[in-house]
Design an enzyme around this catalytic site. Sequence first.
Site, mmCIF file in Angstrom:
data_model
loop_
_atom_site.group_PDB
_atom_site.id
_atom_site.type_symbol
_atom_site.label_atom_id
_atom_site.label_comp_id
_atom_site.label_asym_id
_atom_site.label_seq_id
_atom_site.Cartn_x
_atom_site.Cartn_y
_atom_site.Cartn_z
ATOM 1 N N LYS A 116 119.672 31.066 50.764
ATOM 2 C CA LYS A 116 119.577 32.343 51.468
ATOM 3 C C LYS A 116 119.267 33.466 50.483
ATOM 4 C CE LYS A 116 123.166 31.253 54.902
ATOM 5 N NZ LYS A 116 122.776 31.023 56.255
ATOM 6 N N GLU A 200 126.558 40.779 51.952
ATOM 7 C CA GLU A 200 125.818 41.662 52.850
ATOM 8 C C GLU A 200 126.759 42.701 53.416
ATOM 9 O OE1 GLU A 200 123.968 39.287 55.903
ATOM 10 O OE2 GLU A 200 122.473 38.488 54.522
ATOM 11 N N HIS A 235 131.011 32.273 64.508
ATOM 12 C CA HIS A 235 129.657 32.510 64.005
ATOM 13 C C HIS A 235 128.685 31.409 64.420
ATOM 14 C CE1 HIS A 235 130.973 35.959 61.787
ATOM 15 N NE2 HIS A 235 131.839 35.254 61.092
ATOM 16 N N ARG A 291 113.132 24.223 60.766
ATOM 17 C CA ARG A 291 113.200 23.042 61.636
ATOM 18 C C ARG A 291 113.132 23.515 63.083
ATOM 19 N NH1 ARG A 291 118.260 24.337 63.540
ATOM 20 N NH2 ARG A 291 119.648 25.203 61.966
#
Length: 669
Positions: A116, A200, A235, A291
């Site tokens: 990420k 973040e 999440h 994907r």
Amino acid sequence: MFNKILIANRGEIACRVAATCRRLGVKSVAVYSDADANAKHVAACDEAVHIGEASAQQSYLRIERIIAAARATGAQAIHPGYGFLSENEDFARACEAAGIVFIGPPVEAIAAMGSKAAAKALMHAAAVPLVPGYHGDDQDAALLQREADAMGYPVLLKASAGGGGKGMRVVERSEDFAAALASCKREAASSFGNDRVLIEKYLTRPRHVEVQVFADKLGGAVYLFDRDCSVQRRHQKVLEEAPAPGLNDDVRRAMGEAAVAAARAVQYVGAGTVEFIMTGADFYFMEMNTRLQVEHPVTEMITGLDLVEWQLRVAAGEPLPLEQAQLQVSGHALEARIYAENPARGFLPSTGTLKHLRMPQGVEFRLGDAGQRASVRIDSGVREGDTITPFYDPMIAKLIVHGATRADALARMRRALEECEIVGPHTNVEFLHRLVTSEPFVHADLDTGLIERHHDALFAAQNKPLREALALACAALIGREGGVAASASPWQSLAHWRLNSGFKQTFAWRDVESDAALSVAFSQDGAAQTLDCTGREEAYTWWRGAQAPEYGATIGDTHVTGRVFIDGDVFHVFCLGTAIAFEWQNLLAHAADAEHGEGRLTAPMPGKVIAVLVEPGTVVEKGTPLIVMEAMKMEHTIGAPAAGKVTEVLYGVGDQVADGAQLLMLEAG
Ligand code: ADP
Ligand code: ADP
Ligand code: MG
């Protein structure tokens, strides 16, 4: 196009891919573990290869076994599905080395998006908007703390190699940062073998909106619009929809183009999803999933396209079937993920055999040819009788609906959830129904905190139609114990039923969910029947429906029909859009059991008949030995549960009998 492909996955996604193969005339090869020898996905493919033990580590994640299976069966390409090896660079590389086409992006694109942090650096260079945060290489704890402090709390720590919400920690205050960092790193190291983290700014009340992209090997790239996946628990997505509600055309186009730019930045090929987090009309890149996504069907429903077909065509070197200008959104689609889990216990996964599984009237998978889209579609990897094991993801099915508008789709979803009948593991069906009927969801007031914020309303005790459900449960019980087709009834119970004369009986029930004891008085005098489940006697009639477990009843002025699935003494009633389970407190039988010990007419276990001690016409007393069975190297004598006359002996010496099989027929007397 390929002649034959191997599907390196299981469950609903393997069945889903196989369906497109069948439609296109491409042969499919399944792989399976010990636990899946009889699984639906094995039956869905033309051939199947066993690849190992039940645990995923020993089967679906074994690269060399899967490559060997593809070689042995002559598969030209491998579809990885989602999860398992779908985003595994080593697997994509191993396919390449074996001369097998990996139906997915190039190794380099998987690698670029696999981290990420690295992906965010690339996206920054491609001018894709990012959530404010830190994604640098320097992982010094003091530096990370300074970065978080500078950003301002709350912040979100993520495992750079992460997925499935693992390692994510929300940090509210500077004082908590060090401990959260350590715990995030620990989980990241154990789940992904890599403890790199990124930070973040934690957005409050954001939406999760993602864009489906597709690129071919010839430089073509398009977006197939967006999906809102804000409704999440831990999440992780529970409900998804397309298109994302409330986006204006400019924002929709800007997000689509940003997603295509993200794909182009890594020379992407195939199906991919660019996930954004949104507040208001601002959107920021979160990550790219390289994907096919679990929720791809909602995109298929609004575009009328088969994304697996596109994947196969692109992997075979064909150009994208359509250009951007030819793509259109039609109507609205919703998907609900039906999981074997217990919402009341923190959504803990649940396991067990699916004793009864009835999904709404819909079609399995139907898109393509004429572009027909069904209004209700069910993607499932299990059948009645299958078991949800602890080895794999506990998803039972995906329920997908399409309507001209969001409101139409919502109405269909509500109805479809009401038609789901699942007995066995706990499921989230009722929770999903509450979600789709909850005020914020109905008004498309979506954000990732929806479930938590409305927790109390979503989990509040519900008023269930107990009286109506009891009327049906009693119908099924009377039908079973005293009805005309009562051949499967335990004989000892029949003795207590005298349905033609003045007769009164109290049925004791237990509401399985609440554990409350319920007492229902039934009486019959000639043709007149009454039922009292509320402290008030009401006229009662009941009947069997045309199809096996259907029952109907009137109680007072109320008319109700439903279905009753009987599992031992537990009666699962499906009526008025809800499911209620009652356990019959069979007091008489319990008393009889206690009194007569072994008294029964059925085999207590699978075994062999070694002696038959009676014949038709034999008059027996309570406890008279009837049949001797041998099972597990032990003899078991079956004694008469009460006095009567043998009318029929159903098995002879040497016969194998199944557990619960009726061995003889007795006439009470
Ligand atoms: P999505 O955004 O499509 O839900 P996830 O990364 O959360 O993507 O996972 C995709 C699906 O694959 C999920 O249903 C998840 O439970 C499943 N999954 C993820 N990892 C694995 C794995 N290692 N084995 C089996 N299933 C997995
Ligand atoms: P995963 O790999 O587990 O899918 P993501 O980075 O896609 O991880 O994040 C998963 C979910 O976490 C998102 O769908 C969103 O609900 C929440 N989330 C992620 N980043 C943020 C953020 N910066 N602020 C608030 N919520 C976030
Ligand atoms: Mg994600």
